[in-house]
Scaffold this motif. Structure first.
Motif, short mmCIF file in Angstrom:
data_model
loop_
_atom_site.label_atom_id
_atom_site.label_comp_id
_atom_site.label_asym_id
_atom_site.label_seq_id
_atom_site.Cartn_x
_atom_site.Cartn_y
_atom_site.Cartn_z
N VAL A 22 52.83 -6.64 -17.87
CA VAL A 22 52.31 -5.27 -17.90
C VAL A 22 50.79 -5.26 -17.74
O VAL A 22 50.23 -4.40 -17.06
N ASP A 23 50.11 -6.22 -18.35
CA ASP A 23 48.65 -6.28 -18.24
C ASP A 23 48.22 -6.49 -16.79
O ASP A 23 47.25 -5.90 -16.33
N ALA A 24 48.97 -7.33 -16.08
CA ALA A 24 48.64 -7.57 -14.67
C ALA A 24 48.86 -6.31 -13.84
O ALA A 24 48.05 -5.99 -12.96
N ILE A 25 49.93 -5.59 -14.13
CA ILE A 25 50.17 -4.33 -13.43
C ILE A 25 49.00 -3.38 -13.66
O ILE A 25 48.45 -2.79 -12.72
N GLY A 26 48.62 -3.21 -14.93
CA GLY A 26 47.52 -2.31 -15.25
C GLY A 26 46.22 -2.73 -14.60
O GLY A 26 45.46 -1.89 -14.09
N PHE A 27 45.96 -4.04 -14.59
CA PHE A 27 44.72 -4.54 -14.02
C PHE A 27 44.64 -4.26 -12.52
O PHE A 27 43.61 -3.80 -12.02
N VAL A 28 45.72 -4.53 -11.81
CA VAL A 28 45.74 -4.31 -10.36
C VAL A 28 45.69 -2.82 -10.04
O VAL A 28 44.92 -2.37 -9.18
N GLU A 29 46.49 -2.04 -10.74
CA GLU A 29 46.58 -0.60 -10.45
C GLU A 29 45.30 0.15 -10.80
O GLU A 29 44.94 1.12 -10.15
N SER A 30 44.58 -0.31 -11.83
CA SER A 30 43.36 0.39 -12.26
C SER A 30 42.09 -0.22 -11.68
O SER A 30 41.00 0.24 -11.99
N ALA A 31 42.25 -1.27 -10.89
CA ALA A 31 41.10 -1.96 -10.29
C ALA A 31 40.16 -2.54 -11.34
O ALA A 31 38.94 -2.37 -11.28
N GLY A 106 53.62 9.59 -8.35
CA GLY A 106 52.26 9.46 -7.82
C GLY A 106 51.18 9.71 -8.85
O GLY A 106 50.00 9.84 -8.49
N GLU A 107 51.54 9.77 -10.13
CA GLU A 107 50.57 9.99 -11.20
C GLU A 107 50.02 8.65 -11.66
O GLU A 107 50.40 8.12 -12.71
N GLY A 108 49.12 8.07 -10.86
CA GLY A 108 48.64 6.71 -11.10
C GLY A 108 48.01 6.49 -12.46
O GLY A 108 48.42 5.60 -13.21
N ILE A 112 49.20 4.41 -15.86
CA ILE A 112 48.42 3.32 -16.47
C ILE A 112 48.21 3.57 -17.96
O ILE A 112 48.35 2.66 -18.80
N LEU A 113 47.90 4.82 -18.32
CA LEU A 113 47.73 5.15 -19.74
C LEU A 113 49.04 4.98 -20.50
O LEU A 113 49.04 4.57 -21.67
N SER A 114 50.15 5.25 -19.85
CA SER A 114 51.45 5.04 -20.48
C SER A 114 51.70 3.56 -20.72
O SER A 114 52.31 3.18 -21.72
N LEU A 115 51.24 2.72 -19.79
CA LEU A 115 51.35 1.27 -20.00
C LEU A 115 50.57 0.86 -21.24
O LEU A 115 51.05 0.07 -22.07
#
Length: 214
Positions: A22-31, A106-108, A112-115
């Motif tokens: 999950v941390d990797a998803i958040g990191f990539v998605e949030s730049a 599409g609510e990026g 991320i905040l939900s993660l």
């Protein structure tokens, strides 16, 4: 890790894999921000405040949401009593499911905040599930146990801490690969993994109850 029995150790490794994923998803998605590693976000907040960057506000929001998740997870866990671990992991599953749906819409940033909310929720465990935000402590324990071995006063228990850290890193590798290939599928897989861990936690409790009954 050391005080857990083998079944709980497997669960702890699974939770660490989920946290890294999950941390990797958040990191990539949030730049460049974190869904689980709040120390990193604290540094982003501090640097952003000095440089006057918008990143400071983003980091502060993620940290606040994470703390809210810890509060919610702790309250749910307290109400669940002996079934704290499966209850907390079920909550994590639901929150990751919500993140998945938001991402599909599409609510990026909402996703991320939900993660971050889910990862905070996962820390409302009170010892029944390994906390996913304390990997610095795991590395400290690893170093201390190795120092004990060097002094001739320890055993191979440092391997437990190394394994937990490796599980987090391995999960992050898988998460980064998955989100690059397909972000929605990565979110969905995180939800499935959390659900599997919740089932595993419930099975551990049922097995323990049956053993006590016998």
């Amino acid at each position: 890790m050391i005080r857990f029995d083998p079944s709980q150790q497997i669960l702890a490794v699974g939770v660490a894999i989920l946290a890294g994923f999950v941390d990797a998803i958040g990191f990539v998605e949030s730049a460049g921000f974190f869904a689980s590693f709040m120390t990193g976000n604290a540094t982003r907040l501090a640097v952003g405040l000095v440089d006057g960057q918008h990143a400071a506000l983003v980091a502060a929001m993620i940290i606040a949401v994470f703390v809210a998740g810890v509060v919610a997870g702790s309250l749910v866990g307290a109400c669940a009593g002996a079934r704290r671990a499966p209850a907390v992991l079920l909550g994590v599953t639901i929150l990751l499911g919500i993140a998945t749906m938001l991402r599909l819409e599409g609510e990026g940033w909402s996703a991320i905040l939900s993660l971050a909310l889910a990862m905070g929720f996962a820390n409302g465990h009170d010892g029944s599930v390994v906390g996913v935000a304390y990997m610095n402590g795991t590395l400290v324990q690893l170093g201390q146990k190795i120092a004990n071995v060097v002094r001739g006063e320890g055993d191979r228990r440092w391997l437990h801490h190394l394994g937990l850290w490796a599980a987090l890193v391995g999960g992050a590798v898988l998460g980064a690969r998955a989100v690059i290939l397909s972000a929605p599928l990565a979110y969905a897989f995180a939800s499935v993994l959390a659900a599997a861990l919740a089932l595993r936690a419930g099975w551990i409790i049922r097995r323990s109850d049956s053993t006590v009954t016998v």
